[in-house]
Design a protein around this motif. Structure first.
Motif, PDB file in Angstrom:
ATOM      1  N   GLN A  59       0.340  -0.878   0.390  1.00 48.62           N
ATOM      2  CA  GLN A  59       0.182   0.052  -0.170  1.00 48.62           C
ATOM      3  C   GLN A  59       0.836   1.242   0.463  1.00 48.62           C
ATOM      4  OE1 GLN A  59      -3.105   0.786  -0.022  1.00 48.62           O
ATOM      5  NE2 GLN A  59      -3.272  -1.076  -1.100  1.00 48.62           N
ATOM      6  N   PHE A  60       1.908   0.927   0.456  1.00 55.69           N
ATOM      7  CA  PHE A  60       2.877   2.254   1.068  1.00 55.69           C
ATOM      8  C   PHE A  60       4.058   2.138   0.083  1.00 55.69           C
ATOM      9  CE2 PHE A  60       5.732   5.325   2.879  1.00 55.69           C
ATOM     10  CZ  PHE A  60       5.113   6.093   2.798  1.00 55.69           C
ATOM     11  N   LYS A  61       3.994   3.020  -0.481  1.00 57.74           N
ATOM     12  CA  LYS A  61       5.311   2.799  -1.243  1.00 57.74           C
ATOM     13  C   LYS A  61       7.124   3.416  -1.993  1.00 57.74           C
ATOM     14  CE  LYS A  61       2.296   1.518  -5.017  1.00 57.74           C
ATOM     15  NZ  LYS A  61       0.774   1.755  -3.962  1.00 57.74           N
ATOM     16  N   GLY A  68       5.891   7.958  -3.818  1.00 61.22           N
ATOM     17  CA  GLY A  68       5.247   8.873  -2.353  1.00 61.22           C
ATOM     18  C   GLY A  68       5.822   8.858  -1.668  1.00 61.22           C
ATOM     19  N   MET A  69       7.963   9.080  -1.502  1.00 60.35           N
ATOM     20  CA  MET A  69       8.840   8.643  -0.484  1.00 60.35           C
ATOM     21  C   MET A  69       8.623   9.977   0.661  1.00 60.35           C
ATOM     22  SD  MET A  69      12.537   7.445  -0.357  1.00 60.35           S
ATOM     23  CE  MET A  69      12.499   5.780  -1.197  1.00 60.35           C
ATOM     24  N   ALA A  70       8.419   9.932   1.726  1.00 63.98           N
ATOM     25  CA  ALA A  70       7.577  10.541   2.846  1.00 63.98           C
ATOM     26  C   ALA A  70       9.092  11.600   4.150  1.00 63.98           C
ATOM     27  CB  ALA A  70       6.713   9.985   3.729  1.00 63.98           C
ATOM     28  N   LYS A 106       9.895   1.736   6.216  1.00 69.12           N
ATOM     29  CA  LYS A 106       9.796   3.546   5.486  1.00 69.12           C
ATOM     30  C   LYS A 106      11.193   4.469   5.148  1.00 69.12           C
ATOM     31  CE  LYS A 106       4.779   4.087   6.385  1.00 69.12           C
ATOM     32  NZ  LYS A 106       3.765   4.400   7.317  1.00 69.12           N
ATOM     33  N   VAL A 117       1.297  10.022   6.381  1.00 72.08           N
ATOM     34  CA  VAL A 117       0.419  11.162   6.089  1.00 72.08           C
ATOM     35  C   VAL A 117       1.012  12.216   4.515  1.00 72.08           C
ATOM     36  CG1 VAL A 117       0.262  13.344   6.750  1.00 72.08           C
ATOM     37  CG2 VAL A 117       0.544  12.024   8.470  1.00 72.08           C
ATOM     38  N   ASP A 118       0.217  12.867   4.316  1.00 73.88           N
ATOM     39  CA  ASP A 118       1.187  12.943   3.105  1.00 73.88           C
ATOM     40  C   ASP A 118      -0.069  13.593   1.926  1.00 73.88           C
ATOM     41  OD1 ASP A 118       1.881  13.171   0.476  1.00 73.88           O
ATOM     42  OD2 ASP A 118       2.459  11.755   0.123  1.00 73.88           O
ATOM     43  N   SER A 161       5.224   9.047   9.388  1.00 70.99           N
ATOM     44  CA  SER A 161       5.882   9.736   7.704  1.00 70.99           C
ATOM     45  C   SER A 161       5.265  10.199   7.457  1.00 70.99           C
ATOM     46  CB  SER A 161       5.863   8.451   7.025  1.00 70.99           C
ATOM     47  OG  SER A 161       5.108   7.885   6.544  1.00 70.99           O
ATOM     48  N   VAL A 162       5.674  11.798   6.839  1.00 71.74           N
ATOM     49  CA  VAL A 162       4.984  13.230   6.669  1.00 71.74           C
ATOM     50  C   VAL A 162       5.719  13.008   5.338  1.00 71.74           C
ATOM     51  CG1 VAL A 162       4.367  15.452   7.346  1.00 71.74           C
ATOM     52  CG2 VAL A 162       4.610  14.314   9.535  1.00 71.74           C
ATOM     53  N   GLY A 163       4.310  13.107   3.730  1.00 70.20           N
ATOM     54  CA  GLY A 163       4.919  13.183   2.812  1.00 70.20           C
ATOM     55  C   GLY A 163       4.676  14.522   2.470  1.00 70.20           C
ATOM     56  N   PHE A 164       4.921  15.143   0.690  1.00 70.34           N
ATOM     57  CA  PHE A 164       4.944  16.641   0.435  1.00 70.34           C
ATOM     58  C   PHE A 164       4.738  16.510  -0.485  1.00 70.34           C
ATOM     59  CE2 PHE A 164       9.287  15.547   2.002  1.00 70.34           C
ATOM     60  CZ  PHE A 164       9.539  15.323   1.222  1.00 70.34           C
ATOM     61  N   SER A 165       3.455  15.490  -1.455  1.00 74.03           N
ATOM     62  CA  SER A 165       3.419  15.472  -2.731  1.00 74.03           C
ATOM     63  C   SER A 165       2.042  16.236  -3.008  1.00 74.03           C
ATOM     64  CB  SER A 165       2.952  14.071  -2.900  1.00 74.03           C
ATOM     65  OG  SER A 165       1.768  13.028  -2.540  1.00 74.03           O
ATOM     66  N   LYS A 182      -3.891   9.358  -3.139  1.00 73.13           N
ATOM     67  CA  LYS A 182      -3.062   8.197  -2.310  1.00 73.13           C
ATOM     68  C   LYS A 182      -4.129   8.086  -1.083  1.00 73.13           C
ATOM     69  CE  LYS A 182       1.684   8.703  -3.170  1.00 73.13           C
ATOM     70  NZ  LYS A 182       1.481  10.216  -3.984  1.00 73.13           N
ATOM     71  N   GLN A 228      -4.227   4.559   1.030  1.00 74.55           N
ATOM     72  CA  GLN A 228      -2.419   4.340   0.707  1.00 74.55           C
ATOM     73  C   GLN A 228      -2.173   4.611   1.971  1.00 74.55           C
ATOM     74  OE1 GLN A 228      -0.709   5.056  -3.238  1.00 74.55           O
ATOM     75  NE2 GLN A 228      -2.296   2.886  -3.110  1.00 74.55           N
TER      76      GLN A 228
END
Lengths: 302, 316
Positions: free
Chosen positions: A152-154, A236-238, A250, B42-43, B69-73, B81, B86
């Motif tokens: 799910q989380f890539k 979507g790397m965070a 992650k 989180v994104d 984890s915090v994303g920024f897309s 997502k 996701q």
């Protein structure tokens, strides 16, 4: 060869090596200037960029840069620990995926494949094309692969490694093929004449002789991969604030952290990002130096 | 199991208690349950990113083992997502669009929208430009895709005869979307395309500060950090010129450019994953501190209690 022709040739060589020509007409001088300009343009732009970055990041070359995680609460001690460790982990698993696959593919194409077969020619052309595909496409490819694997989380180590391995695979295949091709045919023929099979010849003679070239190509491929942010962004790397611990943890990478910190409004982050760019540059230069060292150390001449 | 459901019931109670306590001047966050472990993804919006990252860091400082984890897309990329299930929480600098909500519904993702802060979208110009205030109609005219304004004097005769050079956020950002959909409100939901666009707001700062007649817009924080290089325009929405600031945005006077910042929380994940619950609860409990640390404008008391009520309603 007469004395006269030899001296004429020497004169030409001397003139060429001097970079000087008797011709002093304006056109040739202009041409010379244009050549010098093209030579220095790239170098000057690169050097001034590096110097500029180094100056703006100068205040942050401290231990915090390496030992701390990114921080919102204390901006001036923000660090790139997660990114640096993440990049190292990603490189390790990228190498683990890409090197065996790349070398195996190259050996097949060089030593075993029927070069006249239409299928193999198609594969060859596609390999050349793949090397020129923009890196973000490999990110999309990796998203699809991770989806098929059921993640799910890539943005995990595995996902990043798959994206980067796909990215450098064509480079590794192409450079390995060149290295194998550079091994003289006589070595193979000698081995075969003594009764070795093609496999034994490849494994015991061709491949060891090609190692310097393969290693150089592989390391150059990896040093391209370590600077990539686009495919990882696609995954979507965070931002994370912990060290990677397994292939499913992650992760973030140094270029990712640089990319997003340099777009933050706060001055502290931009300074830290500049410092991290220099760190990344040093890592890449280190890898390239290793490649040159291996090539010089193990290179054989026949 | 019993412990979990008990926690669910207690948390909103603690949240309101904490509010009372912090109102009395106690600023320290209450202790965190160190036994809760798990991951939260989180994104979304890079504008809201600093807040969600601050909340994560504060939670970790409190000794929680929850890994966020915090994303920024970008707001759009985040919803993509989020609605595919996701991620657990999506940051957004605009409300969810109908088509995005439809995807969520299709995938059975039910969510709650929580207002977390306000941002004053700031229209900035080159400091030497002799313009100080725009009416909201002029803002629309300036950024509309139908705009014929090439010089500042085209907007208003009293403005200087300088070419307009626009620098605006990229189309993937919620900042662009908010300006296009909620301010300009053109049918194409786009802004004019002869302005230079960049996803990196610092590039916009450089563009505007380096071009006479330069104009751009972005979040208030970017203006605040670059106040020496830029001039923020006041906006006249019918009640006189109002300059962008924490006070005017919070009071609702800075209209129509004060925009809401949200987090969207997946209801099912909030109730099934105690790490998500721990993170979101902590986030909302400390919302004012989080917003201030991330240099955003905290919610008014009224809006804050509304967000808390919504959160309390999520526990199922």
């Amino acid at each position: 060869m007469s004395v006269a022709t030899r001296s004429a040739r020497e004169t030409v060589e001397i003139r060429l090596s001097d970079g000087r020509s008797r011709e002093r007409n304006p056109a040739s001088i202009l041409f010379l200037i244009a050549l010098w300009f093209s030579l220095f343009f790239g170098v000057i732009v690169l050097v001034s960029l590096i110097v500029d970055t180094a100056i703006s990041g100068a205040g942050r070359f401290d231990a915090n840069l390496f030992t701390n995680y990114e921080s919102k609460l204390d901006k001036s001690t923000t660090g790139f620990r997660a990114g640096i460790l993440g990049s190292i982990w990603l490189m390790a698993f990228t190498a683990l995926l890409a090197i065996p696959l790349g070398i195996a593919a190259a050996i097949y194409l060089e030593e075993f494949a029927d070069r006249r077969s239409r299928f193999n020619r198609l594969v060859e052309i596609n390999l050349q094309n793949l090397a020129a595909v923009p890196s973000i496409i490999y990110g999309m490819l990796a998203v699809a692969v991770m989806g098929l694997l059921g993640y799910q989380f890539k943005g995990i180590v595995l996902g990043g490694a798959i994206a980067l391995a796909l990215l450098i695979l064509p480079v590794i295949v192409i450079t390995t093929r060149e290295a194998i091709r550079a091994v003289p045919q006589e070595i193979r023929q000698g081995s075969l004449a003594l009764g070795a099979t093609v496999w034994q010849t490849t494994w015991r003679n061709t491949l060891p002789s090609a190692v310097p070239g393969i290693a150089t190509g592989t390391i150059l491929g990896l040093s391209r991969a370590i600077g990539e942010a686009a495919p990882l962004l696609m995954l979507g790397m965070a931002m994370v604030r912990w060290d990677p611990s397994s292939i499913e943890s992650k992760v973030t990478a140094l270029p990712m952290q640089i990319y997003h910190l340099s777009s933050m409004p706060q001055e502290e982050y931009q300074v830290a990002a500049s410092a991290a760019i220099i760190v990344l540059l040093v890592m890449i230069l280190g890898m390239n130096a290793l490649a040159i060292f291996i090539r010089n150390k193990f290179q054989k001449s026949w | 199991m019993i412990r979990t459901s008990l926690r669910r019931a207690i948390v909103p109670g603690i949240a309101s208690l904490a509010l009372v306590l912090s109102a009395c001047g106690g600023d320290d966050a209450e202790s965190v349950d160190g036994d809760v472990t798990g991951e939260v993804a989180v994104d979304g919006s890079s504008t809201v990113y600093p807040m969600s990252a601050t909340a994560e860091e504060m939670l970790a400082e409190e000794g929680s083992a929850v890994e966020v984890s915090v994303g920024f897309s970008g707001t759009g990329g985040g919803f993509e997502k989020f609605c595919a299930g996701q991620t657990d929480v999506s940051n957004a600098s605009r409300p969810i669009k109908d088509e995005e909500a439809a995807v969520c519904e299709e995938n059975g993702v039910e969510y709650t929208e929580l207002l977390v802060a306000t941002d004053a979208l700031t229209v900035v110009v080159h400091p030497d430009l002799a313009v100080d205030c725009l009416t909201s109609d002029q803002v629309v005219e300036l950024f509309s895709p139908d705009s014929k304004a090439k010089k500042w004097s085209d907007l208003d005769a009293s403005f200087p005869d300088t070419d307009i050079a626009g620098f605006i956020p990229g189309t993937d950002s919620g900042t662009y979307d908010y300006m296009a959909a909620d301010v300009v409100q053109h049918e194409t939901e786009a802004l004019r395309n002869d302005f230079e666009a960049s996803e990196d707001d610092n590039i916009l700062v450089q563009g505007v500060s380096g071009t006479e007649g330069g104009v751009g817009f972005f979040g208030y924080t970017y203006f605040e950090e670059n106040a020496d290089k830029l001039k923020a325009l006041s906006i006249d929405d019918g009640a006189g010129c109002v300059e962008p600031s924490a006070e005017t945005a919070q009071a609702g006077e800075y209209s129509p450019l004060a925009r809401p910042l949200f987090i969207y929380v997946d209801n099912a994940k909030y109730n099934d994953n105690e790490a998500v619950a721990a993170y979101v609860d902590f986030y909302v409990e400390n919302l004012t501190t989080v917003a201030e640390t991330a240099q955003y404008i905290p919610l008014s008391e009224e809006a804050l209690s509304e967000t808390e009520e919504k959160l309390a309603g999520m526990a199922g």
